[in-house]
Design a protein around this motif. Structure first.
Motif, PDB file in Angstrom:
ATOM      1  N   VAL A  68       0.889  -1.099  -0.128  1.00  0.00           N
ATOM      2  CA  VAL A  68      -0.016   0.118   0.022  1.00  0.00           C
ATOM      3  C   VAL A  68       0.797   1.238  -0.098  1.00  0.00           C
ATOM      4  O   VAL A  68       2.054   1.249   0.382  1.00  0.00           O
ATOM      5  N   ALA A  69       0.468   2.355  -0.607  1.00  0.00           N
ATOM      6  CA  ALA A  69       1.447   3.512  -0.660  1.00  0.00           C
ATOM      7  C   ALA A  69       0.752   4.701   0.129  1.00  0.00           C
ATOM      8  O   ALA A  69      -0.562   4.729   0.489  1.00  0.00           O
ATOM      9  N   THR A  70       1.873   5.382   0.542  1.00  0.00           N
ATOM     10  CA  THR A  70       1.394   6.705   1.496  1.00  0.00           C
ATOM     11  C   THR A  70       2.656   7.807   0.808  1.00  0.00           C
ATOM     12  O   THR A  70       3.065   7.614  -0.094  1.00  0.00           O
ATOM     13  N   THR A  71       2.137   8.940   1.042  1.00  0.00           N
ATOM     14  CA  THR A  71       3.097   9.997   0.903  1.00  0.00           C
ATOM     15  C   THR A  71       4.449   9.732   1.409  1.00  0.00           C
ATOM     16  O   THR A  71       4.662   8.686   2.165  1.00  0.00           O
ATOM     17  N   ALA A  72       5.616  10.271   0.775  1.00  0.00           N
ATOM     18  CA  ALA A  72       6.774  10.124   1.413  1.00  0.00           C
ATOM     19  C   ALA A  72       7.152  11.009   2.251  1.00  0.00           C
ATOM     20  O   ALA A  72       8.330  11.207   2.686  1.00  0.00           O
ATOM     21  N   GLY A  73       6.443  12.029   2.543  1.00  0.00           N
ATOM     22  CA  GLY A  73       6.764  13.038   3.682  1.00  0.00           C
ATOM     23  C   GLY A  73       7.939  13.898   3.172  1.00  0.00           C
ATOM     24  O   GLY A  73       8.167  14.469   2.277  1.00  0.00           O
ATOM     25  N   ASN A  74       9.176  13.860   3.984  1.00  0.00           N
ATOM     26  CA  ASN A  74      10.147  14.725   3.820  1.00  0.00           C
ATOM     27  C   ASN A  74      11.310  13.840   3.132  1.00  0.00           C
ATOM     28  O   ASN A  74      12.334  14.558   2.991  1.00  0.00           O
ATOM     29  N   LEU A  75      10.930  12.789   2.661  1.00  0.00           N
ATOM     30  CA  LEU A  75      11.889  11.977   1.789  1.00  0.00           C
ATOM     31  C   LEU A  75      12.038  12.518   0.542  1.00  0.00           C
ATOM     32  O   LEU A  75      10.928  13.369  -0.146  1.00  0.00           O
ATOM     33  N   PRO A  76      13.262  12.311  -0.306  1.00  0.00           N
ATOM     34  CA  PRO A  76      13.376  13.019  -1.516  1.00  0.00           C
ATOM     35  C   PRO A  76      12.317  12.075  -2.645  1.00  0.00           C
ATOM     36  O   PRO A  76      12.070  12.700  -3.781  1.00  0.00           O
ATOM     37  N   ALA A  77      11.934  10.876  -2.393  1.00  0.00           N
ATOM     38  CA  ALA A  77      10.804  10.373  -3.134  1.00  0.00           C
ATOM     39  C   ALA A  77       9.479  11.007  -3.098  1.00  0.00           C
ATOM     40  O   ALA A  77       9.292  11.729  -2.253  1.00  0.00           O
TER      41      ALA A  77
END
Length: 170
Positions: A68-77
């Motif tokens: 399942v997917a979520t935002t990556a928040g502060n990651l560069p992805a």
């Protein structure tokens, strides 16, 4: 179309890709290893989405082999794709569940429109999967996948795991 597969030693939380795969536990609420690192570096937005998924879609947790997917928040992805790999057992062949974790992650990546994906060595850490076998299953599954993902990066944390994945890629 075939997927370009590369192996590298590094920190998956720094991977500049469309989607980073998280070797999550079924709670989706963070933990150790890759899971903890992604939650720490990605920040509270990832955990907030994971809590919503638990409340709305997966009240009993994300099943092994699913993604399942979520935002990556502060990651560069752009996205984090959470998948639960199986715990290794000598008494039961769970290879299909490990392959499913990779396959389902690529399916979710396709749904998102992700073209580049970074994977860790799912189940090869605290879940105890023998690294050469984990690498073989990972590479065979990615090579055999029908996907729109054009590039898969196996971003690995140690030299021994990198060597096993590089050998599996050939």
């Amino acid at each position: 179309m075939s997927v370009e597969i590369v192996t590298e030693r590094g920190d998956i939380t720094e991977a500049e890709v469309d989607a980073v795969v998280n070797a999550a536990n079924s709670t989706l609420l963070g933990g150790g290893g890759v899971d903890g690192a992604i939650h720490r570096r990605g920040g509270p937005d990832i955990l907030a989405e994971c809590k919503r998924l638990r409340a709305d879609t997966y009240p009993d947790g994300l099943p092994t082999g699913q993604a399942v997917a979520t935002t990556a928040g502060n990651l560069p992805a752009r996205w984090v794709i959470h998948t639960v790999g199986p715990v290794y057992a000598t008494s039961e062949d769970r290879s299909d569940q490990l392959a499913s974790a990779y396959h389902e992650s690529l399916r979710v990546a396709d749904e998102l429109g992700a073209r580049t994906v970074a994977f860790p060595a799912i189940s090869a850490g605290v879940y105890g999967w023998p690294v050469p076998d984990a690498a073989r299953i990972a590479v065979e599954t990615v090579r055999g996948a029908r996907t729109g993902v054009s590039r898969v990066r196996f971003v690995l944390f140690s030299d021994d795991v990198l060597a096993a994945f590089a050998a599996a890629v050939g």
